[in-house]
Design a protein around this motif. Structure first.
Motif, short mmCIF file in Angstrom:
data_model
loop_
_atom_site.label_atom_id
_atom_site.label_comp_id
_atom_site.label_asym_id
_atom_site.label_seq_id
_atom_site.Cartn_x
_atom_site.Cartn_y
_atom_site.Cartn_z
N THR A 84 18.42 22.08 48.09
CA THR A 84 17.62 21.30 49.03
C THR A 84 16.89 22.20 50.03
O THR A 84 16.46 21.73 51.07
CB THR A 84 18.52 20.29 49.78
N LYS A 94 11.71 12.98 51.81
CA LYS A 94 11.17 12.07 52.82
C LYS A 94 10.03 12.81 53.51
O LYS A 94 10.21 13.94 53.96
CB LYS A 94 12.23 11.65 53.83
N THR A 105 9.33 7.94 51.10
CA THR A 105 10.35 8.71 50.40
C THR A 105 10.00 8.72 48.91
O THR A 105 9.76 7.66 48.32
CB THR A 105 11.75 8.10 50.62
N LYS A 136 11.56 22.00 54.39
CA LYS A 136 11.69 21.02 55.47
C LYS A 136 10.88 21.50 56.68
O LYS A 136 10.97 22.66 57.07
CB LYS A 136 13.15 20.83 55.85
N LEU A 154 10.03 15.86 55.90
CA LEU A 154 11.06 15.52 56.90
C LEU A 154 12.45 15.88 56.41
O LEU A 154 13.28 16.33 57.18
CB LEU A 154 10.99 14.03 57.25
N SER A 155 12.71 15.63 55.11
CA SER A 155 14.03 15.97 54.56
C SER A 155 13.94 16.14 53.05
O SER A 155 13.05 15.59 52.40
CB SER A 155 15.06 14.89 54.90
N THR A 157 16.69 16.01 49.82
CA THR A 157 18.07 15.73 49.38
C THR A 157 18.11 15.65 47.87
O THR A 157 17.09 15.67 47.19
CB THR A 157 18.60 14.41 50.00
#
Length: 158
Positions: A84, A94, A105, A136, A154-155, A157
């Protein structure tokens, strides 16, 4: 696409196998039944039911060949190797659309597994390609039919 590598998740590979099995068993049997019934109508030169069934048979066989080729050249993504730190196939990302000030997302998948209803986008699509390798907090630009769109990651995962 004859020898092109097809990138798939394990779930995507299994879905293609199920589709192939369905085409080989259920669809072939149904089409064979239609052909048999149509043959009973006599003169094949003016038999539209026969022509339609033979056309359906050809389409089905072409789909079978296509799926067999995809499975033969499949590269299954090892989910344990997905990290990640940067965006890659198999990640759920995201993002914030900087221009429209909205969040979205996406799951990044190979081109065979695209499902826009589930926000699964291809690594080859303009947005997917722009996101691949991003970290990120990074802002990337994607050239889409409406122009250039900027996304902030933003993220990331699994």
């Amino acid at each position: 696409m004859e020898n092109q590598e097809v990138i798939l998740t394990q779930e995507g590979y299994e879905k293609l196998e199920q589709q192939l099995e369905h085409l080989k068993t259920v669809e072939r049997t149904e089409i064979a039944g239609r052909i048999k019934i149509a043959l009973g109508y006599g003169d094949l030169s003016e038999n539209s039911e026969y022509d339609e069934a033979k056309s359906a048979q050809e389409i089905n066989e072409n789909k079978i060949i296509e799926l067999e080729n995809k499975l033969r050249h499949a590269k299954i993504i090892d989910e344990s190797e997905i990290d990640t730190k940067t965006v890659q196939i198999g990640n759920i990302v995201k993002v914030h659309n900087v221009d429209k000030d909205i969040d979205a997302t996406y799951t990044i998948v190979g081109s065979t597994e695209v499902d826009l209803m589930q926000n699964k986008i291809s690594n080859e699509s303009p947005i997917g390609a722009a996101l691949i390798g991003a970290k990120k907090g990074e802002v990337v630009s994607a050239t889409v039919p409406a122009g250039v769109v900027k996304f902030k990651v933003l993220s990331i995962t699994k």
